[in-house]
Design an enzyme around this catalytic site. Sequence first.
Site, PDB file in Angstrom:
ATOM      1  N   SER A 148       0.865  -1.193   0.000  1.00  0.00           N
ATOM      2  CA  SER A 148       0.000   0.000   0.000  1.00  0.00           C
ATOM      3  C   SER A 148       0.893   1.231   0.000  1.00  0.00           C
ATOM      4  O   SER A 148       2.040   1.167   0.483  1.00  0.00           O
ATOM      5  CB  SER A 148      -0.862   0.002   1.268  1.00  0.00           C
ATOM      6  N   TYR A 161      -1.878  -0.653  10.304  1.00  0.00           N
ATOM      7  CA  TYR A 161      -1.938  -1.145   8.918  1.00  0.00           C
ATOM      8  C   TYR A 161      -0.708  -0.677   8.145  1.00  0.00           C
ATOM      9  O   TYR A 161      -0.059  -1.458   7.442  1.00  0.00           O
ATOM     10  CB  TYR A 161      -3.223  -0.621   8.277  1.00  0.00           C
ATOM     11  N   LYS A 165       2.212  -2.895   6.219  1.00  0.00           N
ATOM     12  CA  LYS A 165       2.473  -2.800   4.776  1.00  0.00           C
ATOM     13  C   LYS A 165       3.912  -2.352   4.511  1.00  0.00           C
ATOM     14  O   LYS A 165       4.496  -2.697   3.475  1.00  0.00           O
ATOM     15  CB  LYS A 165       1.461  -1.852   4.125  1.00  0.00           C
TER      16      LYS A 165
HETATM   17  N1  LIG Z   1      -8.686  -0.893  -1.235  1.00  0.00           N
HETATM   18  C1  LIG Z   1      -7.650  -0.108  -1.040  1.00  0.00           C
HETATM   19  O1  LIG Z   1      -7.766   1.140  -1.019  1.00  0.00           O
HETATM   20  C2  LIG Z   1      -6.283  -0.693  -0.852  1.00  0.00           C
HETATM   21  C3  LIG Z   1      -5.183   0.180  -0.878  1.00  0.00           C
HETATM   22  C4  LIG Z   1      -3.913  -0.347  -0.701  1.00  0.00           C
HETATM   23  C5  LIG Z   1      -3.751  -1.704  -0.521  1.00  0.00           C
HETATM   24  N2  LIG Z   1      -4.844  -2.540  -0.486  1.00  0.00           N
HETATM   25  C6  LIG Z   1      -4.614  -3.975  -0.249  1.00  0.00           C
HETATM   26  O2  LIG Z   1      -5.225  -4.722  -1.271  1.00  0.00           O
HETATM   27  C7  LIG Z   1      -5.485  -6.043  -0.794  1.00  0.00           C
HETATM   28  C8  LIG Z   1      -6.891  -6.458  -1.195  1.00  0.00           C
HETATM   29  O3  LIG Z   1      -7.812  -5.623  -0.525  1.00  0.00           O
HETATM   30  P1  LIG Z   1      -9.183  -5.108  -1.188  1.00  0.00           P
HETATM   31  O4  LIG Z   1      -9.116  -3.648  -1.170  1.00  0.00           O
HETATM   32  O5  LIG Z   1      -9.459  -5.821  -2.442  1.00  0.00           O
HETATM   33  O6  LIG Z   1     -10.207  -5.531  -0.027  1.00  0.00           O
HETATM   34  P2  LIG Z   1     -11.517  -6.422   0.028  1.00  0.00           P
HETATM   35  O7  LIG Z   1     -12.379  -6.180  -1.164  1.00  0.00           O
HETATM   36  O8  LIG Z   1     -12.098  -6.198   1.362  1.00  0.00           O
HETATM   37  O9  LIG Z   1     -10.935  -7.916  -0.102  1.00  0.00           O
HETATM   38  C9  LIG Z   1     -10.174  -8.504   0.901  1.00  0.00           C
HETATM   39  C10 LIG Z   1     -10.038  -9.979   0.582  1.00  0.00           C
HETATM   40  O10 LIG Z   1      -9.202 -10.598   1.559  1.00  0.00           O
HETATM   41  C11 LIG Z   1      -9.886 -11.727   2.100  1.00  0.00           C
HETATM   42  N3  LIG Z   1      -9.435 -11.903   3.466  1.00  0.00           N
HETATM   43  C12 LIG Z   1      -9.506 -11.038   4.501  1.00  0.00           C
HETATM   44  N4  LIG Z   1      -8.949 -11.568   5.603  1.00  0.00           N
HETATM   45  C13 LIG Z   1      -8.505 -12.802   5.252  1.00  0.00           C
HETATM   46  C14 LIG Z   1      -7.830 -13.844   5.935  1.00  0.00           C
HETATM   47  N5  LIG Z   1      -7.512 -13.746   7.226  1.00  0.00           N
HETATM   48  N6  LIG Z   1      -7.560 -14.970   5.258  1.00  0.00           N
HETATM   49  C15 LIG Z   1      -7.886 -15.099   3.956  1.00  0.00           C
HETATM   50  N7  LIG Z   1      -8.511 -14.146   3.251  1.00  0.00           N
HETATM   51  C16 LIG Z   1      -8.812 -13.010   3.900  1.00  0.00           C
HETATM   52  C17 LIG Z   1     -11.369 -11.404   1.941  1.00  0.00           C
HETATM   53  O11 LIG Z   1     -12.175 -12.560   1.829  1.00  0.00           O
HETATM   54  P3  LIG Z   1     -13.004 -13.284   3.025  1.00  0.00           P
HETATM   55  O12 LIG Z   1     -13.688 -12.209   3.797  1.00  0.00           O
HETATM   56  O13 LIG Z   1     -13.926 -14.181   2.262  1.00  0.00           O
HETATM   57  O14 LIG Z   1     -11.979 -14.044   3.770  1.00  0.00           O
HETATM   58  C18 LIG Z   1     -11.355 -10.707   0.596  1.00  0.00           C
HETATM   59  O15 LIG Z   1     -11.358 -11.660  -0.452  1.00  0.00           O
HETATM   60  C19 LIG Z   1      -5.228  -5.996   0.718  1.00  0.00           C
HETATM   61  O16 LIG Z   1      -3.967  -6.552   1.007  1.00  0.00           O
HETATM   62  C20 LIG Z   1      -5.235  -4.517   1.021  1.00  0.00           C
HETATM   63  O17 LIG Z   1      -4.474  -4.195   2.169  1.00  0.00           O
HETATM   64  C21 LIG Z   1      -6.097  -2.066  -0.663  1.00  0.00           C
END
Ligand SMILES: NC(=O)c1ccc[n+]([C@@H]2O[C@H](COP(=O)([O-])OP(=O)(O)OC[C@H]3O[C@@H](n4cnc5c(N)ncnc54)[C@H](OP(=O)(O)O)[C@@H]3O)[C@@H](O)[C@H]2O)c1
Length: 258
Positions: A148, A161, A165
């Site tokens: 991130s 967080y 990261k």
């Molecule tokens: N969205 C942003 O602005 C942003 C920015 C920077 C980085 N990121 C990073 O991008 C990645 C994906 O996030 P996203 O934004 O796509 O969020 P999201 O839509 O909430 O998806 C998160 C995913 O992770 C799974 N998950 C959560 N905890 C888990 C665990 N303990 N074991 C296995 N699976 C788990 C969830 O599925 P279940 O609930 O079914 O387990 C879901 O599939 C993350 O690493 C996040 O930190 C996101």
Amino acid sequence: MEVSVEGKVVLVTGASRGIGQATAAEFARSGAAGITITSRKPENIERAAAELIEAGVDEETLLPLAARADSEESADNAVAATVERFGSCDILVNNAGTNPSAGPLMEVDLGALDKTWSVNLRAPLLWVRAAYRASMEKNGGSIVNVSSVGGLRPSPITGAYNVSKAGLVHMTRQLALELAPSIRVNAVAPAVVKTRLSEMLWQDEAAAAGMHPLGRLGTPEDIARAIVFLASDAADWMTGVILPVDGGMSEASSSGIA
Ligand SMILES: NC(=O)c1ccc[n+]([C@@H]2O[C@H](COP(=O)([O-])OP(=O)(O)OC[C@H]3O[C@@H](n4cnc5c(N)ncnc54)[C@H](OP(=O)(O)O)[C@@H]3O)[C@@H](O)[C@H]2O)c1
């Protein structure tokens, strides 16, 4: 050079929605021969698989599995199932992530801190080790971690967080050294992408979009394309790279929030 992963076998964690699901779709479009998708809850990952098939992904190339990211046993089992079904595990995307706490480190609940660091930092290493032992040590491979912009510099909103990261950024560079020359390890560093995880950051969508010089929030597909590029042979001479995919936020003078 065309971005292709023709014939490669891919495993994406946290693929039941958001960036992970979009990444699985992008790998399918780019020719992956097998795609394992994982998340905690069976009903979530089965729903994601059904949506991917509905969108045109060949069912034969898809293996949906319930697997906790922060469990060594789950990682070992998921990688073993991938190798059994498709013959190898060539590409690993450590995408699963969580953010159960907001606010400064001085006030963070220690249970939330442990969970954040376990899922966002310790878990990716478990999956790298599982993929290494079961396939990549012998066959080589490519790993992409999802960090991130919060891991590149501090911001006031998500202290625990951000530290997790930042750790993942350093782990990416450390593993790139340790696993060269046969395994490449890179990371993406997204800014605010409109998903469930970041909801609190884009409740005021216009304000959140305005923090990015390109004037909009990221989409899961923006990040997916960068992940597939780094994983593919098009990035064959890149390892230890942390690629911001952030609408220019890293260049903005204001402090970021993702
Ligand atoms: N969205 C942003 O602005 C942003 C920015 C920077 C980085 N990121 C990073 O991008 C990645 C994906 O996030 P996203 O934004 O796509 O969020 P999201 O839509 O909430 O998806 C998160 C995913 O992770 C799974 N998950 C959560 N905890 C888990 C665990 N303990 N074991 C296995 N699976 C788990 C969830 O599925 P279940 O609930 O079914 O387990 C879901 O599939 C993350 O690493 C996040 O930190 C996101």
